[in-house]
Enzyme design. Structure first.
Site, mmCIF file in Angstrom:
data_model
loop_
_atom_site.group_PDB
_atom_site.id
_atom_site.type_symbol
_atom_site.label_atom_id
_atom_site.label_comp_id
_atom_site.label_asym_id
_atom_site.label_seq_id
_atom_site.Cartn_x
_atom_site.Cartn_y
_atom_site.Cartn_z
ATOM 1 N N GLY A 32 1.007 -1.299 -0.108
ATOM 2 C CA GLY A 32 -0.136 0.176 -0.069
ATOM 3 C C GLY A 32 0.711 1.225 -0.051
ATOM 4 C CG PHE A 118 -5.723 -7.070 5.497
ATOM 5 C CD1 PHE A 118 -7.096 -7.741 5.854
ATOM 6 C CD2 PHE A 118 -5.483 -6.370 4.799
ATOM 7 C CE1 PHE A 118 -8.242 -6.813 5.097
ATOM 8 C CE2 PHE A 118 -6.416 -5.433 3.940
ATOM 9 C CZ PHE A 118 -7.842 -5.740 4.123
ATOM 10 C CE LYS A 141 2.938 3.810 12.658
ATOM 11 N NZ LYS A 141 2.973 5.267 11.947
ATOM 12 C CB ALA A 174 3.324 6.925 3.321
ATOM 13 C CE LYS A 226 0.298 6.657 14.419
ATOM 14 N NZ LYS A 226 -0.086 6.917 12.908
ATOM 15 N NE ARG A 290 -3.706 5.979 5.278
ATOM 16 C CZ ARG A 290 -3.031 4.865 4.988
ATOM 17 N NH1 ARG A 290 -3.341 3.935 5.291
ATOM 18 N NH2 ARG A 290 -1.983 5.077 4.302
#
Length: 378
Positions: A32, A118, A141, A174, A226, A290
């Protein structure tokens, strides 16, 4: 020394001077947004460092793009993850592989970076399929909540695959690292400082500074919790409550992160919360990222549109971690009778499932807890 120990010792012994130097092979399990950036960081170092094979395998969950092409084929042709990290070259030595077992079979260093929900299924698929000398690191995370209590992802990997597993967490949005803006990260390790330093070497670049601390649970829980606080920060933004309120939410959130971590694991160190994985990651995730973004939209819609709906609309296939982590934390708090002790954590989940309105984030987080959250003592 027992025979089994002798064998293990011999397998890990350094090569004699007349042998070719031993080179580590790295596979990244996940592709990802963050997985692709991790591959880019690692690939730049495997080319430069003689102790690593140049090639970096990246396991890609195969998808068919709107063009009709397979994602892996496009990555290998263009050297770019056009879906999750468009516009960024990964490095010619990154090879996308849709076959999980094939991707890991030759690796002795595994980097796990997938959505945490997953990981149990991935581990089940890998049982008996990885080499005996593999070292692992988790960039994931989140946590799994089982009947016996919470299980950190690094522990899940260790238990199911029989691997030593370090963690890497930090103030790491990222897309900013992808364009080589300065950032930091923290490696958490259990015992072997030498292995930790090898991970530091593999990830470090002039713009990505990595340090190691001996506190796996502390580093991993900072990275996990967090995201729950970032959901709260997003509610504050969506309700236009202002920066003072947001700062208060972040302070309360950090206090609850520390107390929850130390109640679960007495080994967690206070100093870990002042590393990149702690306060720095909390700040960047509450300002960007996000989780904050989607929570802001949730609050602006008065909680009338679900997180699942907003995630599908806003994230182009990426997954939120904060909402599912808030649910898992809530399960732990409920099971152990700690709900009143962690008003912010509890309220984030109750808002997320529609039990409370978004405005409750301030009303309920102001409730006085029954014990000193500052030191985690009841």
């Amino acid at each position: 020394m027992a025979p089994a120990q002798e064998l293990q010792h011999d397998q890990q012994a350094p090569p004699r001077s007349d042998e070719a130097p031993y080179k580590s092979r790295v596979t990244v399990v996940g592709s990802g947004n963050w997985g692709s950036v991790a591959s880019k960081l690692i690939a730049s170092n495997t080319l430069r460092l003689t102790s690593f094979h140049d090639e970096v395998r990246m396991w890609v969950y195969e998808e068919i793009l709107p063009s009709g092409e397979k994602l892996t084929e496009v990555i290998n042709r263009t050297n770019e993850n056009v879906k999750y990290l468009p516009g960024i070259k990964l490095g010619r030595n990154v090879v996308a592989d849709p076959d999980l077992e094939n991707a890991v079979k030759d690796a002795n260093m595994l980097v796990f970076v997938t959505p945490h929900q997953f990981m149990e299924g991935i581990c089940r698929r890998l049982v008996g399929k990885v080499r005996g000398d593999v070292e692992a690191i988790s960039l994931i995370k989140g946590m799994e909540v089982k009947m016996e209590g919470p299980c950190m992802i690094s522990t899940l990997i260790s238990q199911q695959l029989g691997l030593n597993c370090c963690v890497l967490m930090g103030a790491n949005i990222a897309n900013e690292i992808a364009v080589e803006k300065f950032s930091e990260a923290t490696v958490g390790y259990r015992v072997n400082r030498e292995i930790a330093e090898k991970w530091v070497q593999l990830f470090s670049t002039p713009y990505f500074i990595v340090t190691a601390v001996q506190d796996v649970e502390g580093v991993e829980l900072c990275g996990t919790l967090k995201n729950v606080v970032a959901i709260a920060a997003g509610f504050v933004d969506g309700l236009e409550m202002g920066n003072n309120t947001k700062a208060a939410i972040m302070r309360i959130g950090l206090r609850e992160m520390k107390a929850f971590s130390k109640l679960l694991f007495s080994s967690v160190k206070d100093t870990t919360f002042f590393e990149s994985c702690g306060v720095a990651d909390l700040i960047t995730t509450c300002l960007g990222g996000r989780n904050r973004k989607v929570a802001e939209a949730f609050a602006k819609n008065g909680g009338k549109r679900s997180f699942d709906e907003l995630e599908a609309e806003m994230l182009q296939g990426q997954k939120l971690q904060g909402v599912s982590t808030a649910k898992e934390v809530y399960e732990v708090l409920s099971h152990r009778g700690w709900l009143d002790l962690f008003p912010l954590f509890a309220t984030v989940h109750e808002i997320s499932i529609g039990r409370l309105p978004p405005s409750a984030i301030v009303e309920h987080s102001e409730r006085k807890p029954k014990f000193s959250l500052a030191d985690g003592s009841i």
